[in-house]
Design an enzyme around this catalytic site. Structure first.
Site, PDB file in Angstrom:
ATOM      1  N   ARG A   5       0.845  -6.801  -3.875  1.00 43.22           N
ATOM      2  CA  ARG A   5       0.132  -5.763  -4.206  1.00 43.22           C
ATOM      3  C   ARG A   5      -1.614  -6.008  -4.375  1.00 43.22           C
ATOM      4  O   ARG A   5      -1.807  -7.099  -4.759  1.00 43.22           O
ATOM      5  CB  ARG A   5       0.591  -5.407  -5.686  1.00 43.22           C
ATOM      6  CG  ARG A   5      -0.178  -4.242  -6.530  1.00 43.22           C
ATOM      7  CD  ARG A   5       0.278  -2.954  -5.775  1.00 43.22           C
ATOM      8  NE  ARG A   5       0.141  -1.997  -6.652  1.00 43.22           N
ATOM      9  CZ  ARG A   5       0.263  -0.523  -6.212  1.00 43.22           C
ATOM     10  NH1 ARG A   5       0.398  -0.329  -5.033  1.00 43.22           N
ATOM     11  NH2 ARG A   5       0.249   0.365  -7.190  1.00 43.22           N
ATOM     12  N   GLY A  11       6.246   7.806  -0.841  1.00 46.97           N
ATOM     13  CA  GLY A  11       6.355   9.181  -1.698  1.00 46.97           C
ATOM     14  C   GLY A  11       5.873   9.065  -3.140  1.00 46.97           C
ATOM     15  O   GLY A  11       6.091   9.892  -3.814  1.00 46.97           O
ATOM     16  N   GLY A  12       4.915   8.013  -3.302  1.00 48.66           N
ATOM     17  CA  GLY A  12       4.177   8.086  -4.561  1.00 48.66           C
ATOM     18  C   GLY A  12       5.161   8.220  -5.658  1.00 48.66           C
ATOM     19  O   GLY A  12       6.143   7.294  -5.752  1.00 48.66           O
ATOM     20  N   ASP A  53      -4.432   3.934  -8.358  1.00 48.44           N
ATOM     21  CA  ASP A  53      -2.946   3.773  -8.864  1.00 48.44           C
ATOM     22  C   ASP A  53      -2.976   3.361 -10.388  1.00 48.44           C
ATOM     23  O   ASP A  53      -2.220   3.180 -11.414  1.00 48.44           O
ATOM     24  CB  ASP A  53      -2.193   2.903  -8.393  1.00 48.44           C
ATOM     25  CG  ASP A  53      -1.283   3.450  -7.370  1.00 48.44           C
ATOM     26  OD1 ASP A  53      -1.275   4.704  -7.341  1.00 48.44           O
ATOM     27  OD2 ASP A  53      -0.943   3.065  -6.336  1.00 48.44           O
ATOM     28  N   THR A 101       2.927   5.749   2.176  1.00 46.73           N
ATOM     29  CA  THR A 101       3.196   4.348   1.934  1.00 46.73           C
ATOM     30  C   THR A 101       4.400   4.410   3.157  1.00 46.73           C
ATOM     31  O   THR A 101       4.618   5.476   3.862  1.00 46.73           O
ATOM     32  CB  THR A 101       3.889   4.358   0.693  1.00 46.73           C
ATOM     33  OG1 THR A 101       3.039   4.701  -0.499  1.00 46.73           O
ATOM     34  CG2 THR A 101       4.646   3.059   0.362  1.00 46.73           C
ATOM     35  N   SER A 149       2.601   0.339  -9.765  1.00 51.50           N
ATOM     36  CA  SER A 149       2.909   1.094  -8.700  1.00 51.50           C
ATOM     37  C   SER A 149       4.436   1.746  -8.859  1.00 51.50           C
ATOM     38  O   SER A 149       4.946   1.461  -9.887  1.00 51.50           O
ATOM     39  CB  SER A 149       3.187  -0.005  -7.604  1.00 51.50           C
ATOM     40  OG  SER A 149       4.127   0.412  -6.369  1.00 51.50           O
ATOM     41  N   SER A 150       4.713   2.645  -8.055  1.00 52.50           N
ATOM     42  CA  SER A 150       6.069   3.314  -8.135  1.00 52.50           C
ATOM     43  C   SER A 150       7.092   2.647  -7.020  1.00 52.50           C
ATOM     44  O   SER A 150       8.108   3.183  -6.904  1.00 52.50           O
ATOM     45  CB  SER A 150       6.039   4.732  -7.895  1.00 52.50           C
ATOM     46  OG  SER A 150       5.204   5.269  -8.922  1.00 52.50           O
ATOM     47  N   ASN A 192      -1.729   3.363   0.003  1.00 54.38           N
ATOM     48  CA  ASN A 192      -1.659   4.300  -1.100  1.00 54.38           C
ATOM     49  C   ASN A 192      -1.754   5.774  -0.712  1.00 54.38           C
ATOM     50  O   ASN A 192      -0.873   6.271   0.043  1.00 54.38           O
ATOM     51  CB  ASN A 192      -2.757   4.098  -2.357  1.00 54.38           C
ATOM     52  CG  ASN A 192      -2.641   5.041  -3.458  1.00 54.38           C
ATOM     53  OD1 ASN A 192      -1.419   5.549  -3.707  1.00 54.38           O
ATOM     54  ND2 ASN A 192      -3.621   5.363  -4.205  1.00 54.38           N
ATOM     55  N   THR A 244       1.903  -0.172   1.427  1.00 53.20           N
ATOM     56  CA  THR A 244       1.011   1.024   1.270  1.00 53.20           C
ATOM     57  C   THR A 244      -0.338   0.689   1.420  1.00 53.20           C
ATOM     58  O   THR A 244      -0.924  -0.341   1.133  1.00 53.20           O
ATOM     59  CB  THR A 244       1.546   1.715   0.110  1.00 53.20           C
ATOM     60  OG1 THR A 244       0.807   2.916   0.113  1.00 53.20           O
ATOM     61  CG2 THR A 244       0.871   0.959  -1.389  1.00 53.20           C
TER      62      THR A 244
HETATM   63  O1  DON Z   1       2.141   2.043  -5.533  1.00 53.96           O
HETATM   64  C1  DON Z   1       2.446   3.203  -5.504  1.00 53.96           C
HETATM   65  O2  DON Z   1       3.114   3.791  -6.246  1.00 53.96           O
HETATM   66  C2  DON Z   1       1.682   4.186  -4.657  1.00 53.96           C
HETATM   67  N1  DON Z   1       0.373   3.713  -3.957  1.00 53.96           N
HETATM   68  C3  DON Z   1       2.434   4.610  -3.503  1.00 53.96           C
HETATM   69  C4  DON Z   1       1.732   5.446  -2.566  1.00 53.96           C
HETATM   70  C5  DON Z   1       2.871   6.175  -1.654  1.00 53.96           C
HETATM   71  O3  DON Z   1       3.701   6.286  -1.767  1.00 53.96           O
HETATM   72  C6  DON Z   1       2.190   7.518  -1.057  1.00 53.96           C
HETATM   73  N2  DON Z   1       3.296   7.840  -0.004  1.00 53.96           N
HETATM   74  N3  DON Z   1       3.709   8.799   0.027  1.00 53.96           N
END
Ligand code: DON
Length: 560
Positions: free
Chosen positions: A96, A461-462, A411, A369, A440-441, A389, A387
């Site tokens: 990360r 997918g954030g 984040d 991501t 992070s997710s 982000n 990612t």
């Molecule tokens: O680490 C995370 O949770 C985010 N930076 C992920 C970003 C992400 O999945 C964007 N995608 N749709």
């Protein structure tokens, strides 16, 4: 006799439930890579055909995505892997990004204490210290079997040869055009109009990758590339220094491991919230036997939503970088605690998030991501999510080095109670500090059944990553879908705040939505984006592999 006849449909039903669904995705005998681009899956699969293992394939696939899928694949970002070796040994790697040394808690606030718009999301100020190159070297040193040069050479060749633009990619590049120009000026590479079928070559990226091939990790974190990168970011107003790059290290972390019925799940631990949050969700739904309901009908949606609501409330409050904050994992993952959290759940009425927390916020930007799953011929498995982000990260593109830089600093929680771009509200545990990793997710996950490798799953997918991964596993295990069907199935999401359920377009009937509304569920009917692009592998009872490549993107399974 009559009794027997009556029992036949029941027996058939039980029989059906017990037979794993027939595969509908690509099936291969031995090894497979499923990723966001065919070029990357092919490079990873070829490495294994040449005798490399899943870890070698991870190195090649991760780097190939930086070329073939600059939207999210990267060397200017970071990620996580969870692995399971064929002898059952498991682990996780955290590569990360981290906050630069110059970062501080209030760095994105103005003199009145308000969050400065865009500062943590667009351009150089948003950039965290990249971790990907350190990640691939860590994996290679510990588990690789082929020389690094053999893994990176096909990637360099791809960058030189170029990558053909797909329809989806052309649309994406077009939609980001103005932001590229805003951040980089109108002579930037991606200000050009690319249409489907065009080939984009990456000579400067090939040069950077060659430096990495020749000098190893130091080819990126020290010397010429590091100096160019740090000066570029600083000239653009950002904070990353040569010292930050030099000090960056990927970290091995013990995954979160838990049982759900007859499954054992292995998922990423903090600084990703993924493992802890799916652990909470699964444990909250376990006593309710969700598989007895029909797939994607009101009751299982209610049950899942209520578990997710409660889990995200905990996520946002308690989780952060474990090297900086104490996370009460013992309590958060305790069965009694989790059953108590669900005490007020009822199928009659929605629990309102205001009864669990408060606030009303918007999810503003959809972004990207990427995830890939790998199984090799020896049965080693890797689940990797990586990612920048946002889509193309901060949009900041180094022409000289040939890659995009992340906007991962968003984040962090810039200010307690103020949502980030995923509408996630953070707390002190995820505040900014020098060298801290942002929460992070990302949820790279591996599932065992009866002690054997069963599923490799993950997605972008954030904030919706966690629910998409959980639903995909439930789709296979509880609703008996094939891997590909489980990936295809429409998804829904709830994250505590904002207090609404989001449904993917076209997948859920009006009647179902009305039924949920009548029970007090708030539904986001305005904007229904697609959720995630799940790339997964299922091990079939005969040991063959079934790929689930998400048709929401250009994702492709390749193997042999
Ligand atoms: O680490 C995370 O949770 C985010 N930076 C992920 C970003 C992400 O999945 C964007 N995608 N749709």
């Amino acid at each position: 006799m009559r009794r027997l006849i009556l029992a036949i449909p029941l027996l058939l039903f039980i029989q059906c439930k017990q037979q794993p669904a027939a595969p509908t995705g690509l099936v291969t005998e031995k090894a497979m890579v499923v990723s966001a681009r065919e070029e990357a899956s092919k490079i990873g699969s070829e490495v294994m055909r040449k005798g490399g293992n899943a870890f070698d394939a991870m190195v090649a696939t991760e780097l190939a995505l930086a070329v073939a899928y600059p939207f999210a694949g990267n060397i200017g970002g970071g990620g996580f892997i969870v692995y399971r070796k064929n002898n059952g040994e498991i682990g996780g790697l955290d590569y990360r990004e981290k906050a630069p040394l110059a970062a501080h808690k209030d760095m994105y606030l103005d003199s009145l204490g308000n969050v400065i718009p865009n500062m943590s999301t667009v351009g150089a100020t948003a950039v965290g210290v990249p971790g990907t190159v350190a990640g691939v070297f860590e994996v290679h040193e510990k588990f690789g079997s082929l020389p690094f040069s053999e893994l990176i050479e096909p990637v360099i060749a791809l960058a030189e040869r170029g990558v053909v633009v797909t329809e989806k990619q052309a649309k994406r590049i077009e939609s980001y055009h103005d932001r590229f120009v805003e951040v980089n000026g109108d002579s930037t590479k991606f200000a050009q109009a690319f249409k489907a079928g065009d080939t984009i070559k990456y000579p400067m990226l090939a040069k950077t990758l060659t430096a990495i091939k020749e000098k190893g990790k130091d080819g990126f974190y020290k010397g010429e590339v590091a100096e160019k990168l740090a000066s570029f970011i600083q000239e653009q107003g950002g904070f990353v220094t040569v010292e930050d790059l030099e000090r960056y290290e990927a970290k091995w972390r013990d995954p979160v491991v838990f049982n759900y019925k007859d499954l054992r799940m292995i998922s990423m631990s903090p600084p990703s919230s993924g493992g802890v949050t799916i652990n909470q969700i699964f444990k909250m739904i376990e006593p309710h036997n969700i598989g007895k309901y029909d797939h994607n009908t009101a009751r299982p949606i209610q049950l899942f939503t209520e578990a997710a609501r409660r889990a995200y409330a905990d996520r946002n409050y308690f989780l952060g970088d474990p090297d900086f904050v104490d996370i009460p994992l013992g309590v958060l993952l305790d069965d009694t605690y989790l059953q108590n959290r669900m005490k007020d759940f009822s199928f009659d009425n929605a629990t309102l998030s205001s009864a669990v927390g408060h606030g009303e916020v918007e999810i503003v930007e959809s972004s990207e991501t990427t995830h890939y799953s790998i199984v090799d011929a020896q049965g080693n498995a890797i689940s990797a999510t990586t990612t920048l982000n946002g889509g193309f990260g901060s949009k900041l593109y180094s022409e000289e080095l040939g890659f995009f830089l992340n906007n991962e600093m968003d984040d962090f929680s810039s200010k307690p109670g103020v949502p980030n771009m995923f509408g996630l509200i953070g707390a002190e545990a995820n505040s900014i500090a020098p060298e801290k990793r942002m929460l992070s997710s990302m949820t790279p996950t591996i599932v065992e059944k009866d002690g054997h490798l069963y599923l490799v799953v993950g997605t972008p997918g954030g904030s919706t990553i966690i629910t998409a991964v959980a639903q995909t596993i439930l789709n296979v295990h509880e609703f008996n879908l094939s891997m590909q069907e489980a990936v295809n199935a429409p998804r829904f999401h709830h994250q505590w705040l904002p207090d609404y359920v989001v449904f993917e377009p076209d997948g859920f009937s009006k009647e179902l939505i009305e039924e949920l509304k009548s029970k007090g569920y708030k539904i986001n009917e305005e904007r229904t984006p697609i959720m995630g692009k799940v790339d997964a592998i299922r091990v079939l009872p005969d040991g063959k592999l079934e790929g689930g490549a998400d048709r929401r993107g250009d994702d492709t399974a390749v193997g042999f």
